[in-house]
Design an enzyme around this catalytic site. Structure first.
Site, PDB file in Angstrom:
ATOM      1  N   GLY A 107       2.892  -1.210   4.393  1.00 28.17           N
ATOM      2  CA  GLY A 107       2.755   0.318   3.975  1.00 28.17           C
ATOM      3  C   GLY A 107       4.149   0.791   3.699  1.00 28.17           C
ATOM      4  O   GLY A 107       5.061   0.649   2.593  1.00 28.17           O
ATOM      5  N   GLY A 108       4.911   1.211   4.832  1.00 27.84           N
ATOM      6  CA  GLY A 108       6.457   1.655   4.746  1.00 27.84           C
ATOM      7  C   GLY A 108       7.475   1.113   3.970  1.00 27.84           C
ATOM      8  O   GLY A 108       8.019   1.329   2.980  1.00 27.84           O
TER       9      GLY A 108
ATOM     10  N   GLY B 106       2.623   1.894  10.732  1.00 30.72           N
ATOM     11  CA  GLY B 106       3.277   3.005  10.619  1.00 30.72           C
ATOM     12  C   GLY B 106       4.030   3.647  11.808  1.00 30.72           C
ATOM     13  O   GLY B 106       4.688   4.508  11.802  1.00 30.72           O
TER      14      GLY B 106
ATOM     15  N   GLU C   7      -6.836   4.503   7.864  1.00 28.94           N
ATOM     16  CA  GLU C   7      -6.599   5.800   7.626  1.00 28.94           C
ATOM     17  C   GLU C   7      -8.215   6.380   6.951  1.00 28.94           C
ATOM     18  O   GLU C   7      -8.526   7.480   7.302  1.00 28.94           O
ATOM     19  CB  GLU C   7      -5.657   5.978   6.875  1.00 28.94           C
ATOM     20  CG  GLU C   7      -4.242   5.984   7.486  1.00 28.94           C
ATOM     21  CD  GLU C   7      -3.025   5.362   6.614  1.00 28.94           C
ATOM     22  OE1 GLU C   7      -2.829   5.573   5.573  1.00 28.94           O
ATOM     23  OE2 GLU C   7      -2.007   4.800   7.459  1.00 28.94           O
TER      24      GLU C   7
ATOM     25  N   SER D 148       3.449  -2.604  10.195  1.00 24.40           N
ATOM     26  CA  SER D 148       5.050  -2.601  10.332  1.00 24.40           C
ATOM     27  C   SER D 148       5.429  -4.021  10.190  1.00 24.40           C
ATOM     28  O   SER D 148       6.595  -4.306  10.672  1.00 24.40           O
ATOM     29  CB  SER D 148       5.325  -1.911  11.960  1.00 24.40           C
ATOM     30  OG  SER D 148       4.985  -0.931  11.815  1.00 24.40           O
TER      31      SER D 148
ATOM     32  N   ASN E 185       0.811  -1.291  -0.164  1.00 25.00           N
ATOM     33  CA  ASN E 185      -0.039  -0.105  -0.069  1.00 25.00           C
ATOM     34  C   ASN E 185       1.177   1.208   0.077  1.00 25.00           C
ATOM     35  O   ASN E 185       1.472   1.630   0.999  1.00 25.00           O
ATOM     36  CB  ASN E 185      -0.788   0.001   1.219  1.00 25.00           C
ATOM     37  CG  ASN E 185      -1.766   1.143   1.485  1.00 25.00           C
ATOM     38  OD1 ASN E 185      -1.664   2.154   0.463  1.00 25.00           O
ATOM     39  ND2 ASN E 185      -2.383   1.431   2.711  1.00 25.00           N
ATOM     40  N   TRP E 186       1.069   1.885  -1.134  1.00 22.07           N
ATOM     41  CA  TRP E 186       2.157   2.963  -1.513  1.00 22.07           C
ATOM     42  C   TRP E 186       1.250   4.219  -0.809  1.00 22.07           C
ATOM     43  O   TRP E 186       2.132   5.280  -0.630  1.00 22.07           O
ATOM     44  CB  TRP E 186       2.533   3.122  -2.775  1.00 22.07           C
ATOM     45  CG  TRP E 186       3.004   2.182  -3.375  1.00 22.07           C
ATOM     46  CD1 TRP E 186       3.488   0.807  -2.831  1.00 22.07           C
ATOM     47  CD2 TRP E 186       3.562   1.765  -4.705  1.00 22.07           C
ATOM     48  NE1 TRP E 186       4.036  -0.186  -3.583  1.00 22.07           N
ATOM     49  CE2 TRP E 186       4.143   0.621  -4.845  1.00 22.07           C
ATOM     50  CE3 TRP E 186       3.426   2.653  -5.680  1.00 22.07           C
ATOM     51  CZ2 TRP E 186       4.587   0.024  -5.970  1.00 22.07           C
ATOM     52  CZ3 TRP E 186       4.198   2.162  -7.139  1.00 22.07           C
ATOM     53  CH2 TRP E 186       5.003   0.827  -7.189  1.00 22.07           C
ATOM     54  N   LYS E 187       0.224   4.252  -0.394  1.00 27.00           N
ATOM     55  CA  LYS E 187      -0.591   5.434   0.192  1.00 27.00           C
ATOM     56  C   LYS E 187      -0.150   6.748  -0.747  1.00 27.00           C
ATOM     57  O   LYS E 187      -0.061   6.495  -1.902  1.00 27.00           O
ATOM     58  CB  LYS E 187      -0.186   5.444   1.686  1.00 27.00           C
ATOM     59  CG  LYS E 187      -0.208   4.432   2.757  1.00 27.00           C
ATOM     60  CD  LYS E 187       0.111   4.734   3.883  1.00 27.00           C
ATOM     61  CE  LYS E 187       0.098   3.353   4.768  1.00 27.00           C
ATOM     62  NZ  LYS E 187      -0.048   3.535   6.376  1.00 27.00           N
TER      63      LYS E 187
ATOM     64  N   GLU F 200      -5.234  -5.283  10.406  1.00 23.04           N
ATOM     65  CA  GLU F 200      -4.270  -4.323  10.809  1.00 23.04           C
ATOM     66  C   GLU F 200      -4.673  -3.796  12.014  1.00 23.04           C
ATOM     67  O   GLU F 200      -5.491  -2.899  11.866  1.00 23.04           O
ATOM     68  CB  GLU F 200      -4.308  -3.217   9.659  1.00 23.04           C
ATOM     69  CG  GLU F 200      -4.069  -3.937   8.359  1.00 23.04           C
ATOM     70  CD  GLU F 200      -3.502  -2.869   7.414  1.00 23.04           C
ATOM     71  OE1 GLU F 200      -2.316  -3.043   6.844  1.00 23.04           O
ATOM     72  OE2 GLU F 200      -4.015  -1.744   6.986  1.00 23.04           O
TER      73      GLU F 200
ATOM     74  N   HIS G  43      -9.547   0.851   4.893  1.00 25.57           N
ATOM     75  CA  HIS G  43      -8.113   0.912   5.763  1.00 25.57           C
ATOM     76  C   HIS G  43      -8.250   2.092   6.998  1.00 25.57           C
ATOM     77  O   HIS G  43      -9.190   2.913   6.909  1.00 25.57           O
ATOM     78  CB  HIS G  43      -7.104   1.762   4.559  1.00 25.57           C
ATOM     79  CG  HIS G  43      -5.779   1.660   5.232  1.00 25.57           C
ATOM     80  ND1 HIS G  43      -5.318   2.803   6.162  1.00 25.57           N
ATOM     81  CD2 HIS G  43      -4.681   0.878   5.097  1.00 25.57           C
ATOM     82  CE1 HIS G  43      -3.940   2.347   6.427  1.00 25.57           C
ATOM     83  NE2 HIS G  43      -3.869   1.323   5.931  1.00 25.57           N
TER      84      HIS G  43
HETATM   85  C1  PEP Z   1      -0.567  -0.040   6.128  1.00 29.12           C
HETATM   86  O1  PEP Z   1      -0.737   1.208   5.738  1.00 29.12           O
HETATM   87  O2  PEP Z   1      -1.508  -0.899   5.711  1.00 29.12           O
HETATM   88  C2  PEP Z   1       0.086  -0.563   6.861  1.00 29.12           C
HETATM   89  C3  PEP Z   1       0.483  -1.602   7.385  1.00 29.12           C
HETATM   90  O3  PEP Z   1       1.576   0.341   6.986  1.00 29.12           O
HETATM   91  P1  PEP Z   1       3.038  -0.115   7.662  1.00 29.12           P
HETATM   92  O4  PEP Z   1       3.510  -1.180   7.010  1.00 29.12           O
HETATM   93  O5  PEP Z   1       3.546   1.314   7.284  1.00 29.12           O
HETATM   94  O6  PEP Z   1       2.769  -0.162   9.233  1.00 29.12           O
END
Ligand code: PEP
Length: 254
Positions: A235-236, A174, A98, A214, A9-11, A168, A96
């Site tokens: 994500g990251g 994040g 967010e 993470s 997920n590049w957001k 999640e 998500h």
């Molecule tokens: C996400 O945004 O779905 C996520 C899991 O981010 P991260 O891996 O950065 O925690």
């Protein structure tokens, strides 16, 4: 046997279409023909078409990060499933945390999106999970159950089997904090109990449930080899070829 699915997920990151294309090219060079695990890339809307061109004729699939649950109309700034299909998306990330927290999306609205995505041939990746406060209050299972019941409302068994769920924990997204593999496994097993109650054991054992929060190359193996964890939503660490590759390499699928 459920196949692992690892999605990035590049957001609102990657910066430019060129940077997104470079990232996709780097992954195609390494995993374009990989079949041991399903790999999905989720760039921002404006890079979907260009990333699709890079991953065309490979085993890597494309996801959008959100979608509006209508085919067309006066919904300024929103994107319909038809545009996503037209860009080559097979998946769409819905609900998500967010979206739930910043954009106040409710279970009912997320369910509308899930239904609309399925009706238009997109595979939803339905995100669920508790906040830190909810975990501290002992509400993890209640929240996860509520997100599952709300998100899956009205779906048939076959629809549920075809989709992906991403557990999640919000406090792990994040933040560098990760659920322990045992804690994550126990919530995933609980999700399957809820789905068994809503549908049946076969549906619960078929649907793929990713872990997200993470995930990094150094914790991927322990998490992704848990019996009820079927991959990761990342994500990251999905923003660099090396770190996303490290997760794929350490997934236990090879
Ligand atoms: C996400 O945004 O779905 C996520 C899991 O981010 P991260 O891996 O950065 O925690």
């Amino acid at each position: 046997m459920r196949k692992l699915i690892i999605a990035g997920n590049w957001k609102m990151n990657a910066g430019t279409v060129d940077a997104a294309v470079q990232l996709a090219r780097g992954l195609v060079a390494k995993y374009g023909q990989t079949t041991a695990v399903d790999i999905v890339l989720g760039p921002p809307y404006t890079a979907l078409r260009e990333v699709k061109a890079v991953i065309a004729n490979t085993r890597i699939a494309l996801s959008a990060q959100n979608m509006y649950p209508k085919t067309d109309g006066a919904y300024t700034g929103e994107i319909s499933p038809l545009f996503l299909k037209d860009c080559g998306c097979q998946y769409v990330i819905l609900g998500h945390s967010e979206r739930r927290t910043i954009f106040k999306e409710s279970n009912a609205f997320i369910n509308e999106k899930v239904q609309c995505a399925l009706a238009h041939g997109l595979i939803p990746i339905l995100c669920i999970g508790e906040t830190e406060q909810e975990r501290e209050d002992g509400q993890t299972e209640a929240v996860v159950e509520d997100h599952l019941r709300g998100g899956l409302a009205g779906l048939t068994k076959e629809q549920v089997k075809s989709m992906v769920i991403a557990y999640e924990p919000v406090w792990a997204i994040g933040t560098g904090k990760t659920a322990t593999p045992a804690d994550a496994q126990s919530v995933h097993a609980f999700c399957r109990e809820v789905i068994t109650g809503l549908y049946d054991r076969d549906t619960a054992e078929t649907v793929r449930i990713q872990y997200g929060g993470s995930v990094k190359p150094d914790n991927a193996k322990e998490l992704l080899t848990q019996p009820d964890i079927d991959g990761a939503l990342v994500g990251g660490a999905s923003l660099k070829v090396d770190s996303f590759s490290g997760i794929i390499e350490n997934s236990g699928a090879f």
